[in-house]
Design a protein around this motif. Structure first.
Motif, PDB file in Angstrom:
ATOM      1  N   LYS A 160      82.045  49.850 127.267  1.00 36.10           N
ATOM      2  CA  LYS A 160      82.840  48.694 126.831  1.00 36.10           C
ATOM      3  C   LYS A 160      84.144  49.188 126.238  1.00 36.10           C
ATOM      4  O   LYS A 160      84.198  50.287 125.668  1.00 36.10           O
TER       5      LYS A 160
ATOM      6  N   ASP B 210      78.736  40.084 115.542  1.00 34.83           N
ATOM      7  CA  ASP B 210      78.484  39.504 116.870  1.00 34.83           C
ATOM      8  C   ASP B 210      79.779  39.118 117.575  1.00 34.83           C
ATOM      9  O   ASP B 210      79.957  39.385 118.754  1.00 34.83           O
TER      10      ASP B 210
ATOM     11  N   LEU C 142      80.460  45.910 114.337  1.00 30.93           N
ATOM     12  CA  LEU C 142      79.202  45.595 113.643  1.00 30.93           C
ATOM     13  C   LEU C 142      78.965  44.099 113.438  1.00 30.93           C
ATOM     14  O   LEU C 142      78.066  43.707 112.691  1.00 30.93           O
TER      15      LEU C 142
ATOM     16  N   ILE D 140      86.536  40.935 116.270  1.00 28.39           N
ATOM     17  CA  ILE D 140      87.789  40.296 115.858  1.00 28.39           C
ATOM     18  C   ILE D 140      88.878  40.433 116.909  1.00 28.39           C
ATOM     19  O   ILE D 140      89.906  39.790 116.819  1.00 28.39           O
ATOM     20  N   GLY D 141      88.663  41.290 117.890  1.00 26.75           N
ATOM     21  CA  GLY D 141      89.710  41.496 118.899  1.00 26.75           C
ATOM     22  C   GLY D 141      89.234  41.045 120.266  1.00 26.75           C
ATOM     23  O   GLY D 141      88.459  40.092 120.369  1.00 26.75           O
ATOM     24  N   THR D 142      89.707  41.738 121.279  1.00 27.15           N
ATOM     25  CA  THR D 142      89.289  41.435 122.652  1.00 27.15           C
ATOM     26  C   THR D 142      88.392  42.539 123.169  1.00 27.15           C
ATOM     27  O   THR D 142      88.751  43.713 123.121  1.00 27.15           O
ATOM     28  N   GLN D 143      87.231  42.118 123.651  1.00 23.40           N
ATOM     29  CA  GLN D 143      86.321  43.076 124.274  1.00 23.40           C
ATOM     30  C   GLN D 143      86.490  42.962 125.789  1.00 23.40           C
ATOM     31  O   GLN D 143      86.467  41.853 126.316  1.00 23.40           O
TER      32      GLN D 143
ATOM     33  N   LYS E 247      82.104  53.427 123.937  1.00 20.79           N
ATOM     34  CA  LYS E 247      83.258  52.554 123.732  1.00 20.79           C
ATOM     35  C   LYS E 247      84.569  53.319 123.719  1.00 20.79           C
ATOM     36  O   LYS E 247      84.638  54.439 123.210  1.00 20.79           O
TER      37      LYS E 247
HETATM   38  N1  ARG Z   1      79.809  44.163 117.941  1.00 19.48           N
HETATM   39  C1  ARG Z   1      79.553  44.027 119.337  1.00 19.48           C
HETATM   40  C2  ARG Z   1      79.961  45.278 120.084  1.00 19.48           C
HETATM   41  O1  ARG Z   1      80.715  46.056 119.596  1.00 19.48           O
HETATM   42  C3  ARG Z   1      80.219  42.817 119.913  1.00 19.48           C
HETATM   43  C4  ARG Z   1      81.721  42.834 119.814  1.00 19.48           C
HETATM   44  C5  ARG Z   1      82.314  41.565 120.352  1.00 19.48           C
HETATM   45  N2  ARG Z   1      83.716  41.612 120.318  1.00 19.48           N
HETATM   46  C6  ARG Z   1      84.531  40.629 120.727  1.00 19.48           C
HETATM   47  N3  ARG Z   1      85.825  40.827 120.613  1.00 19.48           N
HETATM   48  N4  ARG Z   1      84.042  39.559 121.261  1.00 19.48           N
HETATM   49  O2  ARG Z   1      79.539  45.513 121.183  1.00 19.48           O
END
Ligand code: ARG
Length: 280
Positions: free
Chosen positions: A250, A269, A267, A272-275, A194
């Motif tokens: 990611k 599902d 940690l 809190i942000g943008t993935q 990441k």
């Molecule tokens: N905890 C998971 C990860 O780090 C999912 C994170 C999802 N984050 C989000 N912004 N939708 O891979």
């Protein structure tokens, strides 16, 4: 009580998945400047290290540099809105980043039960820069080469590497490099799981001005094209795309103003942000 158990169990698959993985984290903004948030960030980092993640921190320091320049009465010249880093300015940049801020972060990690080792990109030739030629902004560098061996070794020894974004040029001079870019380059060179950018915004905002939770590479391109992604967010998402292109699995743009944003993102599902992830 069951609620607490649910939260802990939600983290389990991620702890399993990320044990042994490298996370490169760009640390800056409110999360670094506000004492309380800085403590919480250090706790998150220490927790991640103890569950087997290898966090690597790359930090910024704009406002603190600004403050010392003012206190020392060092005049600033701007070209097209960018500060010109002359010799005197560069000295202050290096003192603040490598001296003050870097050591503060290291100490905060120690205060929270972890072990950290601070270095700048100049140490062990971690970052080699070349001068940004197209703009007359002084000793500002683009990253030309990354040697991450030392980062791997530091992590293996059980320390958390904390990197100040300075680099040596092939010409022997010191260069200031952008912290996001430095974090991206280090993440690529480490083939990190990441790249996480801590910002002072909730994430990438969509058309309705609400943060978007998940984006794929091509969706990001489309949002740049239709100008939904604008201004200062453009270099951030481009940094993420570049990292994904370079093999980082990611990337995440998260709100450093939220307490424990880092743990909440990695940690849980929904995060809190943008993935931002790759194509598939
Ligand atoms: N905890 C998971 C990860 O780090 C999912 C994170 C999802 N984050 C989000 N912004 N939708 O891979």
């Amino acid at each position: 009580m069951t609620e607490k158990i649910d939260i802990l169990l939600e983290a389990l698959p991620y702890i399993k998945q990320f044990s042994g993985a490298t996370f490169v984290i760009k640390y800056g903004g409110a999360a670094m400047e506000e004492e309380k948030l800085a403590k919480e960030f250090a706790k998150d980092i220490v927790l991640l290290k103890y569950v087997g993640v290898d966090p690597v921190i790359v930090h910024g320091g704009g406002p603190q540099i600004e403050k010392l320049l003012t206190r020392l009465d060092i005049p600033t010249r701007f070209v097209e809105g960018l500060r010109v880093t002359d010799e005197a300015t560069l000295d202050v940049v290096e003192m603040v980043l490598s001296g003050l801020i870097n050591k503060k972060i290291v100490q905060e990690i120690h205060n929270n039960g972890g072990r950290a080792l601070g270095l700048s990109g100049k140490d062990a030739k971690l970052l080699i820069a070349k001068k940004v030629e197209d703009k007359e902004i002084g000793f500002v560098g683009e990253i030309a080469e990354v040697n991450v061996k030392v980062i791997r070794e530091i992590s293996k020894l059980g320390y958390i590497p904390v990197v100040a974004p300075l680099a040596a040029g092939a010409d022997g001079h010191t260069y200031n490099v952008n912290a996001d870019t430095a974090a991206g380059a280090i993440a690529k060179a480490l083939m990190a799981e990441k790249l996480i950018l801590l910002t002072d915004v909730p994430g990438v905002l969509g058309k309705d001005l609400k943060p978007v939770s998940m984006l794929k590479k091509d969706e990001v391109q489309a949002l740049i094209k239709n100008e939904t992604i604008r201004g200062g967010m453009i270099p951030k998402v481009k940094c993420c795309l570049d990292a994904l292109h370079g093999g980082v699995k990611k990337t995440h743009i998260i709100d450093g103003r939220v307490a424990h944003a880092l743990l909440l993102e990695v940690l849980t599902d929904s995060g809190i942000g943008t993935q931002i992830s790759g194509g598939e």
